[in-house]
Write a protein that holds these residues in place. Structure first.
Motif, short mmCIF file in Angstrom:
data_model
loop_
_atom_site.label_atom_id
_atom_site.label_comp_id
_atom_site.label_asym_id
_atom_site.label_seq_id
_atom_site.Cartn_x
_atom_site.Cartn_y
_atom_site.Cartn_z
N GLN A 167 0.87 -1.17 0.00
CA GLN A 167 0.00 0.00 0.00
C GLN A 167 0.91 1.23 0.00
O GLN A 167 1.51 1.56 1.00
CB GLN A 167 -0.91 -0.02 1.23
N TYR A 168 0.98 1.89 -1.14
CA TYR A 168 1.95 2.96 -1.31
C TYR A 168 1.54 4.23 -0.57
O TYR A 168 0.42 4.75 -0.75
CB TYR A 168 2.12 3.28 -2.79
N TYR A 169 2.46 4.73 0.25
CA TYR A 169 2.36 6.07 0.83
C TYR A 169 3.24 6.96 -0.02
O TYR A 169 4.42 6.67 -0.22
CB TYR A 169 2.82 6.07 2.28
N MET A 170 2.68 8.05 -0.53
CA MET A 170 3.37 8.84 -1.54
C MET A 170 3.34 10.33 -1.24
O MET A 170 2.44 10.82 -0.56
CB MET A 170 2.74 8.59 -2.93
N HIS A 171 4.32 11.04 -1.74
CA HIS A 171 4.26 12.49 -1.83
C HIS A 171 3.69 12.82 -3.21
O HIS A 171 4.23 12.37 -4.22
CB HIS A 171 5.64 13.10 -1.66
N VAL A 172 2.58 13.56 -3.24
CA VAL A 172 1.85 13.74 -4.49
C VAL A 172 1.62 15.21 -4.81
O VAL A 172 1.53 16.06 -3.92
CB VAL A 172 0.51 12.99 -4.47
N ASP A 173 1.48 15.48 -6.10
CA ASP A 173 1.23 16.81 -6.61
C ASP A 173 -0.25 17.14 -6.46
O ASP A 173 -1.11 16.37 -6.91
CB ASP A 173 1.63 16.85 -8.09
N PRO A 174 -0.60 18.28 -5.85
CA PRO A 174 -2.02 18.62 -5.68
C PRO A 174 -2.74 18.92 -6.99
O PRO A 174 -3.96 18.98 -7.01
CB PRO A 174 -1.98 19.86 -4.78
N SER A 175 -1.98 19.06 -8.09
CA SER A 175 -2.63 19.31 -9.37
C SER A 175 -3.07 18.02 -10.07
O SER A 175 -3.72 18.07 -11.12
CB SER A 175 -1.70 20.10 -10.30
N ASN A 176 -2.74 16.85 -9.51
CA ASN A 176 -3.18 15.59 -10.09
C ASN A 176 -4.70 15.49 -10.10
O ASN A 176 -5.36 15.94 -9.15
CB ASN A 176 -2.63 14.40 -9.29
N GLU A 177 -5.24 14.86 -11.12
CA GLU A 177 -6.66 14.52 -11.15
C GLU A 177 -6.77 13.09 -10.63
O GLU A 177 -6.46 12.13 -11.34
CB GLU A 177 -7.22 14.64 -12.56
N VAL A 178 -7.20 12.94 -9.39
CA VAL A 178 -7.18 11.65 -8.71
C VAL A 178 -8.41 10.83 -9.09
O VAL A 178 -9.54 11.29 -8.96
CB VAL A 178 -7.10 11.84 -7.18
N LEU A 179 -8.16 9.59 -9.53
CA LEU A 179 -9.22 8.69 -9.97
C LEU A 179 -9.55 7.62 -8.96
O LEU A 179 -10.66 7.07 -8.98
CB LEU A 179 -8.83 8.03 -11.30
N ALA A 180 -8.61 7.29 -8.07
CA ALA A 180 -8.84 6.28 -7.04
C ALA A 180 -7.92 6.56 -5.86
O ALA A 180 -6.83 7.11 -6.02
CB ALA A 180 -8.60 4.87 -7.58
#
Length: 213
Positions: free
Chosen positions: A140-153
């Motif tokens: 189960q990946y814990y990630m640093h993510v870009d807030p501009s992503n369009e999250v699908l799941a």
């Protein structure tokens, strides 16, 4: 005919060669001409600017400045980028331009291989059409993510393996733009056997086709 490049290598635990074969079979079935390389030198080739899609499967490892510069320029100009798990979002840890393009970077998988749930956040998106939330067993990946992503799941952490992240909701699948290029990512797929999970495979195959120009 659309053309795609798969570049595999890096840490062998993610079975990059086997995953590359699955991608190649999918893409050829979907009408692509496919090239497969196993060195990052492929990213420096000027001809990648003419491709429809690039799939990196290269966990950790190093990428030279001229290689990442050419790769990011190709995507900015309209070439699609797509991939999964650590092969795309834990590649080239010291290359911030690459991470900026991908939209996220792996940082932890508390508990290693565990049971968790994937929740669909955009059932209206064509990539996710007809896919319901599902149980999954993997990292189960814990990630640093870009807030501009369009999250699908997304997935939610229980805190069983790291109490301080209890209740955190983390993106699992996203799409984004980088310049003119489409970028798609799924955190699922620690090993090639996971491509047999229908939901995982459906999302990933649709995603790579969406990313390709």
């Amino acid at each position: 005919m659309r053309e795609a490049l798969i570049v595999w290598g890096g840490w062998s635990g993610h079975e990059p060669e086997l995953c590359a074969k699955i991608y190649r079979d999918w893409l050829e079935e979907d009408g692509f001409k496919v090239y497969v390389e196993n060195t990052t030198e492929a990213f420096a080739d000027p001809s990648i600017h003419d491709l429809s899609l690039i799939i990196p499967i290269f966990t950790m490892s190093k990428i030279e400045k001229e290689e990442v510069a050419n790769l990011t320029a190709a995507v900015e100009s309209g070439v699609g980028l797509a991939g999964h798990h650590g092969g795309m979002a834990d590649a080239f840890r010291d290359a911030v331009d690459y991470q900026f393009m991908v939209g996220g970077q792996w940082v932890a998988h508390p508990g290693n291989i565990i049971d968790y749930r994937v929740d669909i956040t955009r059932p209206d998106d064509p990539i996710m059409a007809g896919v319901n939330g599902f149980a999954y067993r993997s990292e189960q990946y814990y990630m640093h993510v870009d807030p501009s992503n369009e999250v699908l799941a997304t997935t939610s952490f229980t805190g069983d393996h790291a109490s301080w992240i209890e209740g955190v909701t983390m993106p699992v699948v996203w799409k984004r733009r980088h310049g003119k290029g489409r970028v798609f990512y799924s955190a699922l797929g620690h090993v090639s056997a996971e491509f047999q999970v229908p939901e995982m495979a459906t999302i990933l195959r649709r995603g790579i086709n969406w990313a390709a120009r």
